[in-house]
Design a protein around this motif. Structure first.
Motif, PDB file in Angstrom:
ATOM      1  N   PHE A   1       0.764  -1.019  -0.079  1.00  0.00           N
ATOM      2  CA  PHE A   1      -0.009   0.071   0.060  1.00  0.00           C
ATOM      3  C   PHE A   1       0.914   1.213  -0.035  1.00  0.00           C
ATOM      4  CE2 PHE A   1      -2.235  -3.296   2.451  1.00  0.00           C
ATOM      5  CZ  PHE A   1      -3.212  -3.677   1.812  1.00  0.00           C
ATOM      6  N   PHE A   2       0.377   2.355  -0.753  1.00  0.00           N
ATOM      7  CA  PHE A   2       1.340   3.536  -1.010  1.00  0.00           C
ATOM      8  C   PHE A   2       0.418   4.526  -1.468  1.00  0.00           C
ATOM      9  CE2 PHE A   2       5.174   5.784  -1.142  1.00  0.00           C
ATOM     10  CZ  PHE A   2       4.915   6.875  -2.389  1.00  0.00           C
ATOM     11  N   ALA A   3       0.390   5.695  -0.182  1.00  0.00           N
ATOM     12  CA  ALA A   3      -0.084   6.881  -0.678  1.00  0.00           C
ATOM     13  C   ALA A   3       0.327   7.788  -1.717  1.00  0.00           C
ATOM     14  CB  ALA A   3      -0.374   7.700   0.576  1.00  0.00           C
ATOM     15  N   LYS A   4      -0.384   7.796  -2.695  1.00  0.00           N
ATOM     16  CA  LYS A   4       0.427   8.672  -3.927  1.00  0.00           C
ATOM     17  C   LYS A   4       0.025   9.882  -3.691  1.00  0.00           C
ATOM     18  CE  LYS A   4       0.122   7.105  -8.234  1.00  0.00           C
ATOM     19  NZ  LYS A   4      -0.140   6.925  -9.511  1.00  0.00           N
ATOM     20  N   LYS A   5      -1.132  10.209  -3.150  1.00  0.00           N
ATOM     21  CA  LYS A   5      -1.422  11.639  -2.748  1.00  0.00           C
ATOM     22  C   LYS A   5      -2.350  11.924  -1.591  1.00  0.00           C
ATOM     23  CE  LYS A   5      -4.010  15.307  -5.297  1.00  0.00           C
ATOM     24  NZ  LYS A   5      -4.709  15.582  -6.423  1.00  0.00           N
ATOM     25  N   VAL A   6      -2.113  12.928  -1.074  1.00  0.00           N
ATOM     26  CA  VAL A   6      -2.698  13.132   0.343  1.00  0.00           C
ATOM     27  C   VAL A   6      -3.366  14.579   0.026  1.00  0.00           C
ATOM     28  CG1 VAL A   6      -2.525  13.387   2.941  1.00  0.00           C
ATOM     29  CG2 VAL A   6      -1.133  11.924   1.626  1.00  0.00           C
ATOM     30  N   VAL A   7      -4.723  14.577   0.448  1.00  0.00           N
ATOM     31  CA  VAL A   7      -5.386  15.996   0.356  1.00  0.00           C
ATOM     32  C   VAL A   7      -5.929  16.088   1.717  1.00  0.00           C
ATOM     33  CG1 VAL A   7      -7.185  17.142  -0.770  1.00  0.00           C
ATOM     34  CG2 VAL A   7      -5.953  15.549  -1.935  1.00  0.00           C
ATOM     35  N   LEU A   8      -5.839  16.979   2.241  1.00  0.00           N
ATOM     36  CA  LEU A   8      -6.276  17.213   3.893  1.00  0.00           C
ATOM     37  C   LEU A   8      -7.493  18.389   3.545  1.00  0.00           C
ATOM     38  CD1 LEU A   8      -2.979  17.980   5.788  1.00  0.00           C
ATOM     39  CD2 LEU A   8      -4.265  15.921   5.660  1.00  0.00           C
ATOM     40  N   ALA A   9      -8.671  18.142   3.953  1.00  0.00           N
ATOM     41  CA  ALA A   9      -9.693  18.920   3.928  1.00  0.00           C
ATOM     42  C   ALA A   9     -10.116  19.356   5.213  1.00  0.00           C
ATOM     43  CB  ALA A   9     -10.781  18.240   3.215  1.00  0.00           C
ATOM     44  N   ASP A  10     -10.700  20.823   5.293  1.00  0.00           N
ATOM     45  CA  ASP A  10     -11.166  21.154   6.651  1.00  0.00           C
ATOM     46  C   ASP A  10     -12.371  20.015   7.259  1.00  0.00           C
ATOM     47  OD1 ASP A  10      -9.469  22.940   6.692  1.00  0.00           O
ATOM     48  OD2 ASP A  10     -10.778  24.556   5.582  1.00  0.00           O
ATOM     49  N   GLN A  11     -13.320  19.762   6.271  1.00  0.00           N
ATOM     50  CA  GLN A  11     -14.400  18.979   6.704  1.00  0.00           C
ATOM     51  C   GLN A  11     -14.900  18.076   5.577  1.00  0.00           C
ATOM     52  OE1 GLN A  11     -17.682  21.316   8.383  1.00  0.00           O
ATOM     53  NE2 GLN A  11     -18.890  19.652   8.810  1.00  0.00           N
ATOM     54  N   GLU A  12     -15.167  17.175   5.778  1.00  0.00           N
ATOM     55  CA  GLU A  12     -15.794  16.101   4.827  1.00  0.00           C
ATOM     56  C   GLU A  12     -16.583  15.154   5.311  1.00  0.00           C
ATOM     57  OE1 GLU A  12     -14.173  13.049   1.245  1.00  0.00           O
ATOM     58  OE2 GLU A  12     -12.758  14.387   2.282  1.00  0.00           O
ATOM     59  N   GLU A  13     -17.870  14.777   4.507  1.00  0.00           N
ATOM     60  CA  GLU A  13     -18.751  13.878   5.107  1.00  0.00           C
ATOM     61  C   GLU A  13     -18.457  12.327   4.894  1.00  0.00           C
ATOM     62  OE1 GLU A  13     -23.588  12.918   4.617  1.00  0.00           O
ATOM     63  OE2 GLU A  13     -22.585  14.169   3.267  1.00  0.00           O
ATOM     64  N   ILE A  14     -18.222  11.677   5.624  1.00  0.00           N
ATOM     65  CA  ILE A  14     -17.747  10.084   5.711  1.00  0.00           C
ATOM     66  C   ILE A  14     -19.009   9.346   5.711  1.00  0.00           C
ATOM     67  CG2 ILE A  14     -16.316   8.351   6.365  1.00  0.00           C
ATOM     68  CD1 ILE A  14     -14.441  10.558   7.032  1.00  0.00           C
ATOM     69  N   LEU A  15     -19.514   8.364   4.933  1.00  0.00           N
ATOM     70  CA  LEU A  15     -20.338   7.751   5.121  1.00  0.00           C
ATOM     71  C   LEU A  15     -20.164   6.122   5.164  1.00  0.00           C
ATOM     72  CD1 LEU A  15     -22.673   9.038   2.217  1.00  0.00           C
ATOM     73  CD2 LEU A  15     -22.856   9.764   4.576  1.00  0.00           C
ATOM     74  N   LYS A  16     -20.774   5.581   6.282  1.00  0.00           N
ATOM     75  CA  LYS A  16     -20.686   4.119   6.289  1.00  0.00           C
ATOM     76  C   LYS A  16     -21.102   3.261   5.007  1.00  0.00           C
ATOM     77  CE  LYS A  16     -22.209   2.776  10.261  1.00  0.00           C
ATOM     78  NZ  LYS A  16     -22.919   2.008  11.447  1.00  0.00           N
ATOM     79  N   PRO A  17     -20.013   2.374   4.513  1.00  0.00           N
ATOM     80  CA  PRO A  17     -20.384   1.553   3.735  1.00  0.00           C
ATOM     81  C   PRO A  17     -21.657   0.692   3.701  1.00  0.00           C
ATOM     82  CG  PRO A  17     -17.991   1.139   4.438  1.00  0.00           C
ATOM     83  CD  PRO A  17     -18.827   1.940   5.475  1.00  0.00           C
ATOM     84  N   GLU A  18     -22.422   0.393   2.540  1.00  0.00           N
ATOM     85  CA  GLU A  18     -23.678   0.002   2.475  1.00  0.00           C
ATOM     86  C   GLU A  18     -23.500  -1.289   1.667  1.00  0.00           C
ATOM     87  OE1 GLU A  18     -26.796   2.781   1.472  1.00  0.00           O
ATOM     88  OE2 GLU A  18     -26.601   3.907   3.400  1.00  0.00           O
ATOM     89  N   ALA A  19     -24.133  -2.316   1.730  1.00  0.00           N
ATOM     90  CA  ALA A  19     -24.475  -3.459   0.826  1.00  0.00           C
ATOM     91  C   ALA A  19     -25.625  -4.201   1.097  1.00  0.00           C
ATOM     92  CB  ALA A  19     -23.172  -4.509   1.187  1.00  0.00           C
ATOM     93  N   GLU A  20     -25.961  -5.218   0.604  1.00  0.00           N
ATOM     94  CA  GLU A  20     -27.249  -5.933   0.820  1.00  0.00           C
ATOM     95  C   GLU A  20     -27.110  -6.433   2.127  1.00  0.00           C
ATOM     96  OE1 GLU A  20     -28.026  -8.809  -2.162  1.00  0.00           O
ATOM     97  OE2 GLU A  20     -27.013  -7.879  -3.770  1.00  0.00           O
ATOM     98  N   GLN A  21     -26.198  -6.766   2.740  1.00  0.00           N
ATOM     99  CA  GLN A  21     -26.139  -7.396   4.057  1.00  0.00           C
ATOM    100  C   GLN A  21     -24.889  -7.224   4.792  1.00  0.00           C
ATOM    101  OE1 GLN A  21     -26.225 -11.780   3.745  1.00  0.00           O
ATOM    102  NE2 GLN A  21     -26.253 -11.913   5.937  1.00  0.00           N
ATOM    103  N   THR A  22     -25.366  -6.774   6.077  1.00  0.00           N
ATOM    104  CA  THR A  22     -24.126  -6.968   7.270  1.00  0.00           C
ATOM    105  C   THR A  22     -23.833  -7.896   7.855  1.00  0.00           C
ATOM    106  OG1 THR A  22     -24.568  -4.321   7.139  1.00  0.00           O
ATOM    107  CG2 THR A  22     -23.384  -5.274   8.992  1.00  0.00           C
TER     108      THR A  22
END
Length: 205
Positions: A131-152
């Protein structure tokens, strides 16, 4: 939340069918092209991961893994960030990672976490995962949503479910191969998967 930008096109399963004349046919099955996503919820002490299996997506839930990292004094720069080296063992693989205290968050790619800074690079000693971070973008605020699928589903139940689904798939394939032919359904070897062994598999009474 961490999202992998690209997925591999590796073949996940193979079915070998041999007829009476010794001719062999190989059928392959690939997973859905779903971008792998991992969501850490510190409030719930839970990690949610998108997993695909036989063209169906699941949200797999588990307790955030604890990794006993060993900090190394060695440092290097990744982009504009000064990073420190650490090593740790997680589910059967030995990892060397580089994290930066300049982003003081205990997260990293995939399920790697628990250091005093964000992990920008990680590699296992088998040279199978990188794993390698090619780019890092720092934002003041961003909405992060929990992953969704047919079944948890809980991780341990998901691993058991996969074993059952393989058996069910084998039975279905058996009804479709030519009469008097032999076939072998080969799931991916555990040592080629990201997680080679799970905590409950090493538990003793």
């Amino acid at each position: 939340m961490f999202t992998e930008l690209k997925t591999s096109n590796k073949i996940t399963d193979k079915v070998y069918s041999e007829d009476d004349k010794g001719n062999t046919t190989i059928a392959v099955m690939k997973e859905l092209d779903v971008r792998p996503t991992n969501y850490f919820s510190k409030k719930e002490d839970s990690l949610y991961s998108i997993e695909t299996f036989f063209k169906k997506a699941y949200v797999v839930k588990e307790v955030i893994p604890e990794i006993a990292w060993q900090l190394i004094t060695e440092t290097k720069n990744i982009g504009q960030f000064n990073c420190q080296k650490a090593t740790g063992i997680f589910r059967g693989r030995n990892y060397t990672v580089w994290f930066t205290n300049e982003i003081p968050l205990p997260f990293g790619p995939w399920k790697l976490n628990g250091l005093p800074g964000v992990i920008l690079e990680a590699k296992d000693d088998k040279n199978q995962l990188y794993f390698f971070a090619k780019k890092v973008v720092l934002a003041d605020q961003e909405e992060i949503l929990k992953p969704e699928a047919e079944q948890t589903i809980e991780l341990r139940k998901f691993i058991s479910l996969k074993d059952k689904l393989y058996q069910d798939k084998e039975k279905v394939i058996a009804t479709k191969v030519p009469r008097n032919s032999k076939f072998k359904f080969t799931p991916p070897a555990r040592n080629r998967q990201k997680e080679i062994i799970y905590e409950w598999e090493t538990e003793t009474d």
